[in-house]
Structure formats: structure tokens, C-alpha cells
Write a protein that holds these residues in place. Structure first.
Motif, mmCIF file in Angstrom:
data_model
loop_
_atom_site.group_PDB
_atom_site.id
_atom_site.type_symbol
_atom_site.label_atom_id
_atom_site.label_comp_id
_atom_site.label_asym_id
_atom_site.label_seq_id
_atom_site.Cartn_x
_atom_site.Cartn_y
_atom_site.Cartn_z
ATOM 1 N N LEU A 176 0.833 -1.201 0.000
ATOM 2 C CA LEU A 176 0.000 0.000 0.000
ATOM 3 C C LEU A 176 0.868 1.252 0.000
ATOM 4 C CD1 LEU A 176 -2.853 1.172 0.210
ATOM 5 C CD2 LEU A 176 -2.641 1.033 2.687
ATOM 6 N N GLU A 177 1.929 1.235 0.807
ATOM 7 C CA GLU A 177 2.825 2.392 0.839
ATOM 8 C C GLU A 177 3.518 2.590 -0.505
ATOM 9 O OE1 GLU A 177 5.446 1.753 4.096
ATOM 10 O OE2 GLU A 177 3.901 2.125 5.602
ATOM 11 N N ARG A 178 3.931 1.505 -1.158
ATOM 12 C CA ARG A 178 4.562 1.629 -2.474
ATOM 13 C C ARG A 178 3.573 2.146 -3.507
ATOM 14 N NH1 ARG A 178 7.178 -3.403 -1.341
ATOM 15 N NH2 ARG A 178 5.629 -4.469 -2.590
ATOM 16 N N ALA A 179 2.314 1.726 -3.387
ATOM 17 C CA ALA A 179 1.302 2.166 -4.351
ATOM 18 C C ALA A 179 0.984 3.642 -4.168
ATOM 19 C CB ALA A 179 0.039 1.331 -4.188
ATOM 20 N N LEU A 180 1.000 4.110 -2.931
ATOM 21 C CA LEU A 180 0.644 5.496 -2.650
ATOM 22 C C LEU A 180 1.833 6.440 -2.735
ATOM 23 C CD1 LEU A 180 -1.825 5.050 0.332
ATOM 24 C CD2 LEU A 180 -2.350 5.406 -2.075
ATOM 25 N N LEU A 181 3.041 5.914 -2.760
ATOM 26 C CA LEU A 181 4.238 6.767 -2.755
ATOM 27 C C LEU A 181 4.281 7.717 -3.943
ATOM 28 C CD1 LEU A 181 6.872 7.519 -1.356
ATOM 29 C CD2 LEU A 181 7.999 5.734 -2.679
ATOM 30 N N PRO A 182 4.052 7.291 -5.186
ATOM 31 C CA PRO A 182 4.099 8.251 -6.299
ATOM 32 C C PRO A 182 3.085 9.376 -6.140
ATOM 33 C CG PRO A 182 4.162 6.018 -7.132
ATOM 34 C CD PRO A 182 3.870 5.930 -5.658
ATOM 35 N N ALA A 183 1.892 9.075 -5.648
ATOM 36 C CA ALA A 183 0.875 10.107 -5.444
ATOM 37 C C ALA A 183 1.330 11.096 -4.371
ATOM 38 C CB ALA A 183 -0.446 9.461 -5.049
ATOM 39 N N ALA A 184 1.978 10.591 -3.318
ATOM 40 C CA ALA A 184 2.454 11.467 -2.253
ATOM 41 C C ALA A 184 3.577 12.367 -2.752
ATOM 42 C CB ALA A 184 2.936 10.637 -1.066
ATOM 43 N N VAL A 185 4.458 11.829 -3.582
ATOM 44 C CA VAL A 185 5.557 12.625 -4.131
ATOM 45 C C VAL A 185 5.008 13.714 -5.040
ATOM 46 C CG1 VAL A 185 7.552 12.579 -5.671
ATOM 47 C CG2 VAL A 185 7.279 10.805 -3.925
ATOM 48 N N VAL A 186 4.054 13.381 -5.892
ATOM 49 C CA VAL A 186 3.459 14.371 -6.790
ATOM 50 C C VAL A 186 2.755 15.443 -5.987
ATOM 51 C CG1 VAL A 186 1.637 14.715 -8.512
ATOM 52 C CG2 VAL A 186 3.236 12.802 -8.738
ATOM 53 N N GLN A 187 2.046 15.050 -4.943
ATOM 54 C CA GLN A 187 1.330 16.018 -4.113
ATOM 55 C C GLN A 187 2.321 16.939 -3.407
ATOM 56 O OE1 GLN A 187 -1.099 14.227 -1.118
ATOM 57 N NE2 GLN A 187 -2.177 16.119 -0.639
ATOM 58 N N THR A 188 3.420 16.392 -2.899
ATOM 59 C CA THR A 188 4.419 17.201 -2.208
ATOM 60 C C THR A 188 5.094 18.165 -3.176
ATOM 61 O OG1 THR A 188 4.840 15.387 -0.695
ATOM 62 C CG2 THR A 188 6.494 17.113 -0.798
ATOM 63 N N VAL A 189 5.451 17.688 -4.362
ATOM 64 C CA VAL A 189 6.100 18.547 -5.355
ATOM 65 C C VAL A 189 5.166 19.659 -5.781
ATOM 66 C CG1 VAL A 189 7.005 18.605 -7.704
ATOM 67 C CG2 VAL A 189 7.704 16.777 -6.142
ATOM 68 N N SER A 190 3.896 19.341 -6.009
ATOM 69 C CA SER A 190 2.961 20.373 -6.448
ATOM 70 C C SER A 190 2.677 21.371 -5.344
ATOM 71 C CB SER A 190 1.672 19.742 -6.960
ATOM 72 O OG SER A 190 1.043 19.038 -5.919
ATOM 73 N N SER A 191 2.675 20.935 -4.080
ATOM 74 C CA SER A 191 2.434 21.886 -3.001
ATOM 75 C C SER A 191 3.655 22.762 -2.767
ATOM 76 C CB SER A 191 2.043 21.145 -1.711
ATOM 77 O OG SER A 191 3.125 20.348 -1.266
ATOM 78 N N VAL A 192 4.849 22.246 -3.012
ATOM 79 C CA VAL A 192 6.071 23.036 -2.849
ATOM 80 C C VAL A 192 6.176 24.069 -3.980
ATOM 81 C CG1 VAL A 192 8.596 22.933 -2.975
ATOM 82 C CG2 VAL A 192 7.354 21.299 -1.556
ATOM 83 N N SER A 193 5.779 23.678 -5.182
ATOM 84 C CA SER A 193 5.890 24.596 -6.315
ATOM 85 C C SER A 193 4.781 25.626 -6.322
ATOM 86 C CB SER A 193 5.902 23.801 -7.632
ATOM 87 O OG SER A 193 4.653 23.167 -7.800
ATOM 88 N N GLY A 194 3.791 25.471 -5.443
ATOM 89 C CA GLY A 194 2.739 26.463 -5.335
ATOM 90 C C GLY A 194 1.580 26.223 -6.276
ATOM 91 N N ALA A 195 1.511 25.068 -6.852
ATOM 92 C CA ALA A 195 0.411 24.772 -7.800
ATOM 93 C C ALA A 195 -0.879 24.471 -7.078
ATOM 94 C CB ALA A 195 0.806 23.581 -8.683
#
Length: 52
Positions: free
Chosen positions: A33-52
Motif C-alpha cells: 500500500l505504501e509503495r502504491a501510494l508513494l508516487p501520489a504522495a511525491v506528486v502532491q508534495t512537489v505540487s504543493s512546494v511549487s505552489g500549484a
């Protein structure tokens, strides 16, 4: 009486093995479950850091 003791010990042993197998399966499912959700968490973190 000795047969009863052997039967009880056998049941306890089987129960412990079943619990151990369930714990391993739970840990494996959690890791999947953690491996499946990891890409979504990374995308969410990157988008929140970039201000999107």
C-alpha cells in the motif's frame, strides 16, 4: 492425560504459527500500500512546494 497435553500444545503451536503468518501478511500488505501510494504522495508534495 498426556494425550490431552499434547493436543493442547499442538493447538497453541498452530495458533502461534497462524498469528505469525497473519502478521507477515499484514506487513506485506502495508508495504504494498505504501509503495502504491508513494508516487501520489511525491506528486502532491512537489505540487504543493511549487505552489500549484
Amino acid at each position: 492425560m498426556q494425550n490431552l497435553r499434547a493436543a493442547i500444545l499442538t493447538v497453541v503451536g498452530i495458533a502461534l504459527i497462524a498469528l505469525a503468518m497473519a502478521a507477515v501478511a499484514e506487513r506485506d500488505m502495508q508495504a504494498r500500500l505504501e509503495r502504491a501510494l508513494l508516487p501520489a504522495a511525491v506528486v502532491q508534495t512537489v505540487s504543493s512546494v511549487s505552489g500549484a
